[in-house]
Design an enzyme around this catalytic site. Sequence first.
Site, mmCIF file in Angstrom:
data_model
loop_
_atom_site.group_PDB
_atom_site.id
_atom_site.type_symbol
_atom_site.label_atom_id
_atom_site.label_comp_id
_atom_site.label_asym_id
_atom_site.label_seq_id
_atom_site.Cartn_x
_atom_site.Cartn_y
_atom_site.Cartn_z
ATOM 1 N N LYS A 41 0.817 -1.224 0.000
ATOM 2 C CA LYS A 41 0.000 0.000 0.000
ATOM 3 C C LYS A 41 0.848 1.270 0.000
ATOM 4 O O LYS A 41 0.316 2.359 0.121
ATOM 5 C CB LYS A 41 -0.900 0.012 1.244
ATOM 6 C CG LYS A 41 -1.985 -1.024 1.177
ATOM 7 C CD LYS A 41 -2.776 -1.070 2.448
ATOM 8 C CE LYS A 41 -1.989 -1.740 3.541
ATOM 9 N NZ LYS A 41 -2.768 -2.208 4.671
ATOM 10 N N GLY A 42 2.163 1.130 -0.115
ATOM 11 C CA GLY A 42 3.005 2.321 0.094
ATOM 12 C C GLY A 42 3.649 2.867 -1.163
ATOM 13 O O GLY A 42 4.853 3.104 -1.171
ATOM 14 N N GLY A 48 8.207 -7.348 -6.480
ATOM 15 C CA GLY A 48 7.602 -7.832 -7.718
ATOM 16 C C GLY A 48 7.365 -6.661 -8.653
ATOM 17 O O GLY A 48 7.968 -5.590 -8.500
ATOM 18 N N ILE A 66 5.931 -15.017 -5.465
ATOM 19 C CA ILE A 66 5.649 -16.449 -5.490
ATOM 20 C C ILE A 66 4.941 -16.814 -6.794
ATOM 21 O O ILE A 66 4.966 -17.962 -7.210
ATOM 22 C CB ILE A 66 4.799 -16.917 -4.275
ATOM 23 C CG1 ILE A 66 3.402 -16.304 -4.293
ATOM 24 C CG2 ILE A 66 5.510 -16.672 -2.966
ATOM 25 C CD1 ILE A 66 2.412 -17.086 -3.446
ATOM 26 N N ASP A 67 4.320 -15.813 -7.440
ATOM 27 C CA ASP A 67 3.562 -16.094 -8.669
ATOM 28 C C ASP A 67 4.454 -16.398 -9.876
ATOM 29 O O ASP A 67 3.984 -16.928 -10.879
ATOM 30 C CB ASP A 67 2.656 -14.915 -9.017
ATOM 31 C CG ASP A 67 1.496 -14.755 -8.050
ATOM 32 O OD1 ASP A 67 1.405 -15.557 -7.095
ATOM 33 O OD2 ASP A 67 0.678 -13.831 -8.243
ATOM 34 N N ARG A 77 -15.035 -37.878 -3.764
ATOM 35 C CA ARG A 77 -15.400 -36.474 -3.954
ATOM 36 C C ARG A 77 -14.518 -35.790 -4.984
ATOM 37 O O ARG A 77 -13.417 -36.254 -5.274
ATOM 38 C CB ARG A 77 -15.160 -35.717 -2.651
ATOM 39 C CG ARG A 77 -16.305 -35.719 -1.722
ATOM 40 C CD ARG A 77 -15.957 -34.939 -0.470
ATOM 41 N NE ARG A 77 -17.074 -34.977 0.427
ATOM 42 C CZ ARG A 77 -16.993 -34.878 1.740
ATOM 43 N NH1 ARG A 77 -15.821 -34.731 2.309
ATOM 44 N NH2 ARG A 77 -18.068 -34.906 2.485
ATOM 45 N N GLU A 113 -6.089 -18.565 -8.819
ATOM 46 C CA GLU A 113 -7.083 -17.548 -8.444
ATOM 47 C C GLU A 113 -7.471 -16.647 -9.624
ATOM 48 O O GLU A 113 -8.569 -16.102 -9.668
ATOM 49 C CB GLU A 113 -6.543 -16.684 -7.298
ATOM 50 C CG GLU A 113 -5.285 -15.931 -7.671
ATOM 51 C CD GLU A 113 -4.636 -15.160 -6.544
ATOM 52 O OE1 GLU A 113 -5.242 -14.991 -5.473
ATOM 53 O OE2 GLU A 113 -3.495 -14.720 -6.747
ATOM 54 N N LEU A 123 -0.854 -19.562 3.042
ATOM 55 C CA LEU A 123 0.058 -20.664 3.417
ATOM 56 C C LEU A 123 1.179 -20.774 2.393
ATOM 57 O O LEU A 123 2.308 -21.133 2.722
ATOM 58 C CB LEU A 123 -0.700 -21.994 3.415
ATOM 59 C CG LEU A 123 -1.434 -22.410 4.675
ATOM 60 C CD1 LEU A 123 -2.127 -23.743 4.445
ATOM 61 C CD2 LEU A 123 -0.449 -22.531 5.830
ATOM 62 N N GLN A 124 0.840 -20.414 1.140
ATOM 63 C CA GLN A 124 1.830 -20.521 0.061
ATOM 64 C C GLN A 124 2.951 -19.488 0.193
ATOM 65 O O GLN A 124 4.000 -19.616 -0.407
ATOM 66 C CB GLN A 124 1.144 -20.319 -1.296
ATOM 67 C CG GLN A 124 0.158 -21.398 -1.639
ATOM 68 C CD GLN A 124 -0.869 -20.931 -2.668
ATOM 69 O OE1 GLN A 124 -0.704 -21.183 -3.848
ATOM 70 N NE2 GLN A 124 -1.915 -20.252 -2.227
HETATM 71 O O1 F6P Z 1 2.371 -12.165 -4.086
HETATM 72 C C1 F6P Z 1 1.396 -12.216 -5.106
HETATM 73 C C2 F6P Z 1 0.131 -12.670 -4.500
HETATM 74 O O2 F6P Z 1 0.471 -13.815 -3.808
HETATM 75 C C3 F6P Z 1 -0.997 -12.944 -5.463
HETATM 76 O O3 F6P Z 1 -1.011 -14.200 -6.021
HETATM 77 C C4 F6P Z 1 -2.199 -12.684 -4.604
HETATM 78 O O4 F6P Z 1 -3.291 -12.322 -5.383
HETATM 79 C C5 F6P Z 1 -1.738 -11.568 -3.752
HETATM 80 O O5 F6P Z 1 -0.361 -11.739 -3.580
HETATM 81 C C6 F6P Z 1 -2.427 -11.507 -2.414
HETATM 82 O O6 F6P Z 1 -1.960 -10.399 -1.741
HETATM 83 P P1 F6P Z 1 -2.420 -9.967 -0.284
HETATM 84 O O7 F6P Z 1 -1.496 -10.626 0.673
HETATM 85 O O8 F6P Z 1 -2.260 -8.500 -0.268
HETATM 86 O O9 F6P Z 1 -3.823 -10.403 -0.095
#
Ligand code: F6P
Length: 375
Positions: free
Chosen positions: A88-89, A129, A153-154, A189, A249, A300-301
């Site tokens: 946010k900065g 990033g 991580i993406d 399932r 996502e 968690l990722q």
């Molecule tokens: O770091 C990228 C990411 O992991 C995206 O895949 C994800 O949409 C986003 O960060 C989530 O960010 P935040 O922690 O601000 O919800």
Amino acid sequence: MTMSLPTKEVSMLKGKRIAINTGGGDAPGLNAVIEAVVMSAYHRNWEVYGIKNGYTGLLNTDEIVRLTPEVVRRISILGGTILGTTNKGNPFEMPIKNVTGDIEIRDVSDRVIQNFKRLRFDCLVAVGGDGSLKIAYDLFRKGMPVIGVPKTIDNDLGGTVITFGFDTAVSTATEAIDRLHSTARSHERVMVVEVMGRHAGWIALNSGISGAAHVILIPEIPFDIDRICDHIMEDELHGDHYAIVVVAEGAAPKGAKALNKGAGEVGRQDVLLGGIGGFVAQEISKRTGKDARSMVLGHLQRGGSPTTFDRLISLRFGSAAVRLIENEKFGTMVALDPPNVKAVPLEQVIGSIKSVPLDSDSIQTAKDIGICFGD
Ligand code: F6P
């Protein structure tokens, strides 16, 4: 309280003064980059200062910390970032409360530059990033010497074969998928796992293949829900009475946009994605009559210690960043070009999303082993 400044003579004797910050979402490996920068600088008799919480630490300089070998020793094995981070900065678009209490977006980048000069820093190592590196590039264009280090991580940042943090995220997702097989099989399932990946499906693709998923859905391949259901029912005929669906996502059905949860916090640069896993599970259940459940793997990722690969690449990136400072290659980013780490101009990197190529070997492999992409 402001930082005490060394006299010019002392500063020259001590060599360079490097600032380092970590911006955007955290990723395993940030601390390893910090450790490598500090240790590589130390061996050159340079000083390193940690800027807290992305670029906001260059607006409010009270919390700038001197990073010595004692502070960073062995933090490479730890997740998170000792410097804190934020998405946010952005100093070029900072939300600030005005006298009436309303939020105004202001450009406060001049203050960042002034503080940087006042503290006599020679370079900022910006670890981030696309968003954070775009800010670094804009500050570079305003005269600040910067070196970027690619994090997400993406793994969707251009210019580098891989970003650090990605390997750990894939390992975490794969382990989660592994665990879902037994419960999905026991209940016959469909389990839908939503993983991160806003613009690119690298995490879904790599963890889906490694975790033996039945279906992988990624932003690069808009999907048809009927194709997914047909695939699950075909597998059923062949004796597979359960299914694992891994969905990024940012994935969306043909002709639709990615589902989002709105703007999120004030000052955030992007919307919060999420919800596609639940949607896919609901549609599969409706159309096939099978029980379907969804789970969101979420943050968690991003947590936990970096994998061996991420530790190594983060240490290599940090050390390479210091060599780039030594050679005054400002305005560049360290990048992995196996087997080497090289410098690429930030200008070429920002705004260039690295998608999964549709003709990639990984997509072909997944298709060959019977994984469906819903296309
Ligand atoms: O770091 C990228 C990411 O992991 C995206 O895949 C994800 O949409 C986003 O960060 C989530 O960010 P935040 O922690 O601000 O919800």
